[in-house]
Design a protein around this motif. Sequence first.
Motif, PDB file in Angstrom:
ATOM      1  N   MET A 225       0.844  -1.179   0.000  1.00  0.00           N
ATOM      2  CA  MET A 225       0.000   0.000   0.000  1.00  0.00           C
ATOM      3  C   MET A 225       0.887   1.238   0.000  1.00  0.00           C
ATOM      4  O   MET A 225       1.893   1.297   0.691  1.00  0.00           O
ATOM      5  N   THR A 226       0.476   2.204  -0.767  1.00  0.00           N
ATOM      6  CA  THR A 226       1.182   3.476  -0.801  1.00  0.00           C
ATOM      7  C   THR A 226       0.241   4.554  -0.285  1.00  0.00           C
ATOM      8  O   THR A 226      -0.898   4.643  -0.724  1.00  0.00           O
ATOM      9  N   LEU A 227       0.739   5.346   0.622  1.00  0.00           N
ATOM     10  CA  LEU A 227      -0.052   6.442   1.182  1.00  0.00           C
ATOM     11  C   LEU A 227       0.533   7.749   0.656  1.00  0.00           C
ATOM     12  O   LEU A 227       1.692   8.065   0.915  1.00  0.00           O
ATOM     13  N   ARG A 228      -0.274   8.475  -0.080  1.00  0.00           N
ATOM     14  CA  ARG A 228       0.182   9.751  -0.630  1.00  0.00           C
ATOM     15  C   ARG A 228      -0.391  10.879   0.201  1.00  0.00           C
ATOM     16  O   ARG A 228      -1.606  11.026   0.319  1.00  0.00           O
ATOM     17  N   LEU A 229       0.481  11.664   0.781  1.00  0.00           N
ATOM     18  CA  LEU A 229       0.083  12.802   1.609  1.00  0.00           C
ATOM     19  C   LEU A 229       0.464  14.094   0.915  1.00  0.00           C
ATOM     20  O   LEU A 229       1.439  14.138   0.159  1.00  0.00           O
ATOM     21  N   THR A 230      -0.294  15.127   1.207  1.00  0.00           N
ATOM     22  CA  THR A 230       0.104  16.452   0.721  1.00  0.00           C
ATOM     23  C   THR A 230       1.346  16.869   1.501  1.00  0.00           C
ATOM     24  O   THR A 230       1.693  16.273   2.531  1.00  0.00           O
ATOM     25  N   ASP A 231       1.995  17.896   1.031  1.00  0.00           N
ATOM     26  CA  ASP A 231       3.175  18.400   1.750  1.00  0.00           C
ATOM     27  C   ASP A 231       2.814  18.828   3.165  1.00  0.00           C
ATOM     28  O   ASP A 231       3.567  18.581   4.104  1.00  0.00           O
ATOM     29  N   VAL A 232       1.652  19.439   3.300  1.00  0.00           N
ATOM     30  CA  VAL A 232       1.202  19.907   4.620  1.00  0.00           C
ATOM     31  C   VAL A 232       0.951  18.716   5.546  1.00  0.00           C
ATOM     32  O   VAL A 232       1.357  18.717   6.709  1.00  0.00           O
ATOM     33  N   GLU A 233       0.284  17.682   5.022  1.00  0.00           N
ATOM     34  CA  GLU A 233       0.011  16.488   5.834  1.00  0.00           C
ATOM     35  C   GLU A 233       1.298  15.773   6.226  1.00  0.00           C
ATOM     36  O   GLU A 233       1.465  15.358   7.381  1.00  0.00           O
ATOM     37  N   ALA A 234       2.210  15.640   5.272  1.00  0.00           N
ATOM     38  CA  ALA A 234       3.485  14.975   5.550  1.00  0.00           C
ATOM     39  C   ALA A 234       4.286  15.749   6.583  1.00  0.00           C
ATOM     40  O   ALA A 234       4.900  15.155   7.485  1.00  0.00           O
ATOM     41  N   ASP A 235       4.269  17.065   6.487  1.00  0.00           N
ATOM     42  CA  ASP A 235       4.990  17.895   7.454  1.00  0.00           C
ATOM     43  C   ASP A 235       4.379  17.753   8.845  1.00  0.00           C
ATOM     44  O   ASP A 235       5.102  17.626   9.840  1.00  0.00           O
ATOM     45  N   ALA A 236       3.054  17.741   8.926  1.00  0.00           N
ATOM     46  CA  ALA A 236       2.391  17.583  10.221  1.00  0.00           C
ATOM     47  C   ALA A 236       2.711  16.213  10.818  1.00  0.00           C
ATOM     48  O   ALA A 236       2.978  16.101  12.027  1.00  0.00           O
TER      49      ALA A 236
END
Length: 65
Positions: A1-12
């Motif tokens: 499974m690959t989870l793609r996060l926005t930059d904001v989500e990944a930073d949080a």
Amino acid sequence: MTLRLTDVEADALRRRAEYERRSMQDVAKQAVREYVENHSRQDLLSSVLDEQLPRYAEALERLGK
């Protein structure tokens, strides 16, 4: 499974993991477990209420008066 996060989500997620001194993966896995557990409980409660509430509707109405 690959989870793609926005930059904001990944930073949080990164900040939270650093704060807890855990890996981002561990924090994300815990979040998924908690989400599934909480929603499973809510679904079970809703199901029980949908089945049982009509049975006691008259008594509940009387108590509400």
